[in-house]
Design an enzyme around this catalytic site. Structure first.
Site, short mmCIF file in Angstrom:
data_model
loop_
_atom_site.label_atom_id
_atom_site.label_comp_id
_atom_site.label_asym_id
_atom_site.label_seq_id
_atom_site.Cartn_x
_atom_site.Cartn_y
_atom_site.Cartn_z
N HIS A 265 18.71 9.74 35.54
CA HIS A 265 17.74 10.44 36.38
C HIS A 265 17.90 10.09 37.85
CE1 HIS A 265 14.68 12.99 34.49
NE2 HIS A 265 15.01 12.38 33.37
N GLU A 333 7.71 4.11 29.38
CA GLU A 333 7.38 5.53 29.40
C GLU A 333 7.92 6.18 28.12
OE1 GLU A 333 8.33 9.42 32.25
OE2 GLU A 333 9.61 7.65 32.34
N HIS A 334 9.21 6.01 27.87
CA HIS A 334 9.86 6.56 26.68
C HIS A 334 10.38 5.43 25.80
CE1 HIS A 334 10.10 10.54 28.66
NE2 HIS A 334 10.51 9.89 29.72
#
Length: 440
Positions: A265, A333-334
């Protein structure tokens, strides 16, 4: 890629573990001074300040005169996007809509607590919500989809997308297509801290919003922190982060593929593979060059920065419980779980924004096509906060209804509480004064 970080968990000191848990947004001090100036400029000079920043920060040639996306630009976007990708956008949007429709609470409910005593809630949508869609390291129509659809499903009267423009002043076409699918007509070409300030204060051309949701850069995060007393800043959603959890039964090649998902990302992302198997770790490392061959130079650079830097790598534990403990401390988050029996670990995970189970459930599918939201709390906020959903666009109001029978049941208890806490008017309101006042 330089050598990927490999950490032996049992050799780490508590300060080392604490450092592994730090994210790019953990310390926003270097952004705050600049953000203070941006916020004050937008508050005072409104559209004029935004025009300055479109030239200075967004690098739009000659700056922008009009921020709102026109009907013509929406139509052009539909012509630019190829039919097969439009079908994908439609398919994924329908899944997201279906999931969030299931989240919707009852508009109004009441329950009889005692004879003559009723309590309940009514739910109403927030009137104006800003939906922030980042742009810096790529285009993110998925974020437009994940913020717009639950806002519309919840019934927000005026959902407004804020997203940075390209240097030619255009907006990502797929973002406009999914906004149109969702039913969002108001899209503004503004990004960064200046977008947060515009949403908080309003300008001559941009309406003041009650809330802002959506992920963003540390600049956006810093602006949200500064303006949290002016506008509801919603779920904390900063740079992407993920942990891939793999036990001894896992396929290291698949773990490698999934480790790279969030690592690519941007350089401010965080990504770890944690395993109790040296074989899995080594297989992942060996497979990494093959995966990188299939990626662009830019994405390789981002992934390298993460996996060879202070916020990424492979953590090898002696005992699997150490991996679970680290995950619950990190609160990612994930979370992707690789195992022949991934479900058996589900009850042990207390802190994670999203959990994907098994080798057929990569985070790629969750990010775009599964249905649940991909705007998920970062920076350990999954300890107390939830992924974005319809509840973020709704507010509830408590309701009480009491008749004479119910009053006679509850009033004595309310009077005792009032007396104990020293509230005379409270006590008077449930005393004989009330009964006398009701007599004609």
């Amino acid at each position: 890629m330089h050598n990927i970080n490999v950490y032996k968990y049992t050799t780490l000191k508590s300060v080392d573990i604490e450092n592994l848990c730090k994210r790019a947004e953990s310390d926003l001090s270097e952004y705050n001074k600049v953000v203070d100036g941006i916020i004050e400029n937008v508050r005072e000079n409104k559209d004029y300040a935004l025009k300055e920043y479109s030239l200075l920060l967004d690098k739009v040639e000659l700056g922008l005169e009009t921020f709102k996306v026109s009907d013509e630009e929406f139509s052009k976007a539909f012509n630019i996007i190829e039919t097969d990708f439009k079908e994908t956008l439609k398919f994924c949007s329908e899944n997201v809509k279906r999931f969030h429709e299931k989240q919707m609470p009852k508009k109004e409910w009441m329950v009889e607590m005692h004879p003559g005593v009723y309590a309940g809630e009514k739910t109403e949508p927030i009137e104006t919500v800003a939906l922030y869609v980042p742009r810096g390291k790529g285009s993110f129509p998925s974020v437009a989809m994940m913020t717009s659809i639950p806002a519309v499903v919840a019934g927000v009267k005026k959902p407004i997308i804020f997203t940075p423009p390209e240097i030619d002043g255009s907006i990502d076409s797929a973002t406009l297509v999914v906004a149109s699918f969702a039913g969002v007509e108001n899209v503004y070409k503004i990004g960064g801290a200046q977008a947060v300030a515009a949403a908080a204060y309003g300008t001559e051309s941009i309406p003041k919003c009650m809330k802002i949701v959506g992920p963003g850069s540390p600049w956006v995060a810093a602006a949200k922190n500064k303006l949290s007393n002016i506008i509801d800043t919603g779920t904390p959603a900063g740079p992407s982060e993920a942990i891939v959890l793999a036990d001894k039964t896992a396929n290291g090649k698949l773990a490698c593929l999934d480790l790279l998902i969030e690592a690519e990302h941007g350089p401010d992302s965080s990504a770890y593979l944690i395993t109790n198997s040296e074989d899995v770790a080594n297989e992942a490392i060996s497979f990494m060059p093959h995966c990188l061959e299939k990626m662009s130079e830019e994405r390789i650079r981002y992934a390298s920065k993460v996996l060879c830097g202070p916020r990424g790598g492979i953590i090898v534990v002696d005992y699997f419980d150490q991996a679970i403990d680290f995950i619950n401390l990190y609160a990612p988050e994930h979370l992707q779980i690789h195992s022949s029996e991934p479900d058996k670990y589900l009850s042990k995970i207390k802190n994670a924004g999203e959990i994907m189970l098994g080798e057929y459930a990569p985070m790629s599918i969750a990010n775009f096509a599964l249905g649940p939201n991909n705007v998920i709390p970062t920076n350990s906020w999954s300890r107390t906060k939830s992924p974005l959903g319809v509840h973020d666009f709704l507010k509830s109001t408590s309701i009480g209804k009491i008749n004479k029978v119910g009053y006679e049941k509850l009033a004595p208890h309310a009077k005792k509480f009032s007396k104990y806490e020293g509230f005379d008017a409270h006590a008077n309101a449930v005393s004989s004064l009330r009964i006398d006042a009701m007599k004609k």
